[in-house]
Scaffold this motif. Sequence first.
Motif, PDB file in Angstrom:
ATOM      1  N   THR A   4      31.499  40.903  53.263  1.00  0.00           N
ATOM      2  CA  THR A   4      30.824  42.113  52.771  1.00  0.00           C
ATOM      3  C   THR A   4      31.757  42.967  51.931  1.00  0.00           C
ATOM      4  O   THR A   4      31.301  43.749  51.113  1.00  0.00           O
ATOM      5  CB  THR A   4      30.266  42.946  53.946  1.00  0.00           C
ATOM      6  N   SER A   5      33.053  42.835  52.138  1.00  0.00           N
ATOM      7  CA  SER A   5      34.044  43.583  51.366  1.00  0.00           C
ATOM      8  C   SER A   5      34.803  42.600  50.492  1.00  0.00           C
ATOM      9  O   SER A   5      35.647  41.853  50.982  1.00  0.00           O
ATOM     10  CB  SER A   5      34.997  44.312  52.313  1.00  0.00           C
ATOM     11  N   VAL A   6      34.480  42.598  49.189  1.00  0.00           N
ATOM     12  CA  VAL A   6      35.026  41.593  48.276  1.00  0.00           C
ATOM     13  C   VAL A   6      35.498  42.244  46.991  1.00  0.00           C
ATOM     14  O   VAL A   6      34.844  43.140  46.459  1.00  0.00           O
ATOM     15  CB  VAL A   6      33.945  40.535  47.931  1.00  0.00           C
ATOM     16  N   ILE A  63      41.917  34.959  50.640  1.00  0.00           N
ATOM     17  CA  ILE A  63      42.174  34.984  49.206  1.00  0.00           C
ATOM     18  C   ILE A  63      41.973  33.566  48.689  1.00  0.00           C
ATOM     19  O   ILE A  63      42.511  32.615  49.255  1.00  0.00           O
ATOM     20  CB  ILE A  63      43.614  35.455  48.901  1.00  0.00           C
ATOM     21  N   GLY A  64      41.194  33.439  47.629  1.00  0.00           N
ATOM     22  CA  GLY A  64      40.962  32.111  47.054  1.00  0.00           C
ATOM     23  C   GLY A  64      40.882  32.168  45.546  1.00  0.00           C
ATOM     24  O   GLY A  64      40.374  33.133  44.979  1.00  0.00           O
ATOM     25  N   SER A  65      41.391  31.123  44.903  1.00  0.00           N
ATOM     26  CA  SER A  65      41.284  31.040  43.447  1.00  0.00           C
ATOM     27  C   SER A  65      40.139  30.106  43.074  1.00  0.00           C
ATOM     28  O   SER A  65      39.915  29.080  43.726  1.00  0.00           O
ATOM     29  CB  SER A  65      42.595  30.537  42.836  1.00  0.00           C
ATOM     30  N   PHE A  66      39.409  30.492  42.037  1.00  0.00           N
ATOM     31  CA  PHE A  66      38.263  29.722  41.545  1.00  0.00           C
ATOM     32  C   PHE A  66      38.440  29.510  40.051  1.00  0.00           C
ATOM     33  O   PHE A  66      38.510  30.497  39.305  1.00  0.00           O
ATOM     34  CB  PHE A  66      36.958  30.487  41.793  1.00  0.00           C
ATOM     35  N   PRO A  67      38.509  28.272  39.576  1.00  0.00           N
ATOM     36  CA  PRO A  67      38.637  28.062  38.133  1.00  0.00           C
ATOM     37  C   PRO A  67      37.363  28.466  37.411  1.00  0.00           C
ATOM     38  O   PRO A  67      36.254  28.208  37.888  1.00  0.00           O
ATOM     39  CB  PRO A  67      38.895  26.557  38.008  1.00  0.00           C
ATOM     40  N   GLY A  68      37.524  29.132  36.283  1.00  0.00           N
ATOM     41  CA  GLY A  68      36.378  29.582  35.508  1.00  0.00           C
ATOM     42  C   GLY A  68      35.991  28.572  34.442  1.00  0.00           C
ATOM     43  O   GLY A  68      36.728  27.636  34.139  1.00  0.00           O
ATOM     44  N   ARG A  69      34.834  28.804  33.886  1.00  0.00           N
ATOM     45  CA  ARG A  69      34.336  27.937  32.822  1.00  0.00           C
ATOM     46  C   ARG A  69      34.916  28.384  31.477  1.00  0.00           C
ATOM     47  O   ARG A  69      34.918  29.565  31.175  1.00  0.00           O
ATOM     48  CB  ARG A  69      32.818  28.001  32.768  1.00  0.00           C
ATOM     49  N   SER A  70      35.390  27.425  30.736  1.00  0.00           N
ATOM     50  CA  SER A  70      35.837  27.698  29.369  1.00  0.00           C
ATOM     51  C   SER A  70      35.502  26.466  28.543  1.00  0.00           C
ATOM     52  O   SER A  70      35.563  25.342  29.040  1.00  0.00           O
ATOM     53  CB  SER A  70      37.335  27.985  29.311  1.00  0.00           C
ATOM     54  N   VAL A  79      35.932  17.782  39.348  1.00  0.00           N
ATOM     55  CA  VAL A  79      36.519  19.111  39.405  1.00  0.00           C
ATOM     56  C   VAL A  79      35.409  20.116  39.089  1.00  0.00           C
ATOM     57  O   VAL A  79      34.552  19.856  38.251  1.00  0.00           O
ATOM     58  CB  VAL A  79      37.724  19.241  38.445  1.00  0.00           C
ATOM     59  N   LEU A  80      35.427  21.233  39.812  1.00  0.00           N
ATOM     60  CA  LEU A  80      34.354  22.220  39.709  1.00  0.00           C
ATOM     61  C   LEU A  80      34.845  23.499  39.052  1.00  0.00           C
ATOM     62  O   LEU A  80      36.018  23.857  39.154  1.00  0.00           O
ATOM     63  CB  LEU A  80      33.807  22.528  41.102  1.00  0.00           C
ATOM     64  N   PHE A  81      33.919  24.215  38.410  1.00  0.00           N
ATOM     65  CA  PHE A  81      34.214  25.467  37.731  1.00  0.00           C
ATOM     66  C   PHE A  81      33.153  26.486  38.108  1.00  0.00           C
ATOM     67  O   PHE A  81      32.021  26.121  38.413  1.00  0.00           O
ATOM     68  CB  PHE A  81      34.251  25.259  36.214  1.00  0.00           C
ATOM     69  N   TYR A  82      33.514  27.778  38.048  1.00  0.00           N
ATOM     70  CA  TYR A  82      32.644  28.823  38.568  1.00  0.00           C
ATOM     71  C   TYR A  82      32.526  29.988  37.592  1.00  0.00           C
ATOM     72  O   TYR A  82      33.459  30.296  36.856  1.00  0.00           O
ATOM     73  CB  TYR A  82      33.206  29.368  39.887  1.00  0.00           C
ATOM     74  N   SER A  83      31.405  30.681  37.674  1.00  0.00           N
ATOM     75  CA  SER A  83      31.244  31.972  36.997  1.00  0.00           C
ATOM     76  C   SER A  83      31.560  33.064  38.020  1.00  0.00           C
ATOM     77  O   SER A  83      31.580  32.818  39.236  1.00  0.00           O
ATOM     78  CB  SER A  83      29.810  32.140  36.490  1.00  0.00           C
ATOM     79  N   GLU A  84      31.763  34.277  37.554  1.00  0.00           N
ATOM     80  CA  GLU A  84      32.015  35.387  38.475  1.00  0.00           C
ATOM     81  C   GLU A  84      30.826  35.595  39.407  1.00  0.00           C
ATOM     82  O   GLU A  84      31.001  35.843  40.610  1.00  0.00           O
ATOM     83  CB  GLU A  84      32.308  36.669  37.702  1.00  0.00           C
ATOM     84  N   ASP A  85      29.611  35.477  38.882  1.00  0.00           N
ATOM     85  CA  ASP A  85      28.417  35.619  39.721  1.00  0.00           C
ATOM     86  C   ASP A  85      28.369  34.556  40.813  1.00  0.00           C
ATOM     87  O   ASP A  85      27.967  34.839  41.947  1.00  0.00           O
ATOM     88  CB  ASP A  85      27.144  35.555  38.872  1.00  0.00           C
ATOM     89  N   GLU A  86      28.767  33.344  40.486  1.00  0.00           N
ATOM     90  CA  GLU A  86      28.775  32.274  41.498  1.00  0.00           C
ATOM     91  C   GLU A  86      29.804  32.554  42.585  1.00  0.00           C
ATOM     92  O   GLU A  86      29.538  32.332  43.774  1.00  0.00           O
ATOM     93  CB  GLU A  86      29.055  30.922  40.832  1.00  0.00           C
ATOM     94  N   VAL A  87      30.968  33.069  42.209  1.00  0.00           N
ATOM     95  CA  VAL A  87      31.989  33.419  43.209  1.00  0.00           C
ATOM     96  C   VAL A  87      31.458  34.519  44.124  1.00  0.00           C
ATOM     97  O   VAL A  87      31.609  34.450  45.341  1.00  0.00           O
ATOM     98  CB  VAL A  87      33.312  33.830  42.529  1.00  0.00           C
ATOM     99  N   ARG A  88      30.806  35.514  43.549  1.00  0.00           N
ATOM    100  CA  ARG A  88      30.221  36.594  44.361  1.00  0.00           C
ATOM    101  C   ARG A  88      29.158  36.047  45.315  1.00  0.00           C
ATOM    102  O   ARG A  88      29.074  36.455  46.476  1.00  0.00           O
ATOM    103  CB  ARG A  88      29.610  37.673  43.473  1.00  0.00           C
ATOM    104  N   LEU A 125      39.322  35.643  44.428  1.00  0.00           N
ATOM    105  CA  LEU A 125      38.486  36.349  45.385  1.00  0.00           C
ATOM    106  C   LEU A 125      39.393  36.904  46.470  1.00  0.00           C
ATOM    107  O   LEU A 125      40.213  36.174  47.034  1.00  0.00           O
ATOM    108  CB  LEU A 125      37.479  35.386  46.005  1.00  0.00           C
ATOM    109  N   VAL A 126      39.268  38.205  46.729  1.00  0.00           N
ATOM    110  CA  VAL A 126      39.996  38.846  47.814  1.00  0.00           C
ATOM    111  C   VAL A 126      38.932  39.451  48.718  1.00  0.00           C
ATOM    112  O   VAL A 126      38.177  40.331  48.307  1.00  0.00           O
ATOM    113  CB  VAL A 126      40.956  39.941  47.309  1.00  0.00           C
ATOM    114  N   GLY A 127      38.863  38.939  49.936  1.00  0.00           N
ATOM    115  CA  GLY A 127      37.841  39.428  50.864  1.00  0.00           C
ATOM    116  C   GLY A 127      38.456  39.905  52.159  1.00  0.00           C
ATOM    117  O   GLY A 127      39.382  39.301  52.687  1.00  0.00           O
ATOM    118  N   ASN A 128      37.949  41.015  52.638  1.00  0.00           N
ATOM    119  CA  ASN A 128      38.374  41.532  53.944  1.00  0.00           C
ATOM    120  C   ASN A 128      37.408  41.039  55.006  1.00  0.00           C
ATOM    121  O   ASN A 128      36.203  41.119  54.843  1.00  0.00           O
ATOM    122  CB  ASN A 128      38.423  43.054  53.924  1.00  0.00           C
ATOM    123  N   VAL A 129      37.966  40.550  56.085  1.00  0.00           N
ATOM    124  CA  VAL A 129      37.171  39.993  57.164  1.00  0.00           C
ATOM    125  C   VAL A 129      36.810  41.085  58.153  1.00  0.00           C
ATOM    126  O   VAL A 129      37.582  41.956  58.433  1.00  0.00           O
ATOM    127  CB  VAL A 129      37.955  38.858  57.878  1.00  0.00           C
TER     128      VAL A 129
END
Length: 141
Positions: free
Chosen positions: A121-123, A78-85, A103-112, A137-141
Amino acid sequence: GAARVVGLDYAANMLALAREHVRALQVSDKCDFVEGDFSSLGLEERFDIVIAIGVFDYQDKPVEFLRRMIERSRGRVIGSFPGRSLFRMRLRQLRYWLSDCPVLFYSEDEVRQIAKEAGLTSVEIVPITSSGTGFVLVGNV
């Protein structure tokens, strides 16, 4: 309900704060805290869940960092990604620029894309809307 929790940070003051919280919750006996850098620490133990909150904000190699999380997990990351605003992002960039800390910021597409390149593969991507913008982001390993 966890039998054991390991907290890791390279900031001693954050670890001190965490120790205060677990004492207040009376779960100190289940919690260990380690000062160091997750990316380079010789940590070989694997965990059911590996969480990074407030970390990807500063990762210049987010794919490699997420891969390391996956390597240390037996089940979920599980990870948090700050978005762009427009407003909050600029204020935060200025504040950290004054401290010489990018400091970095992300779009949803970039996180994917980061999740895909790291091998997940499971996100599930959960938007954060309550305080600014961002994604969990919640990913199953």
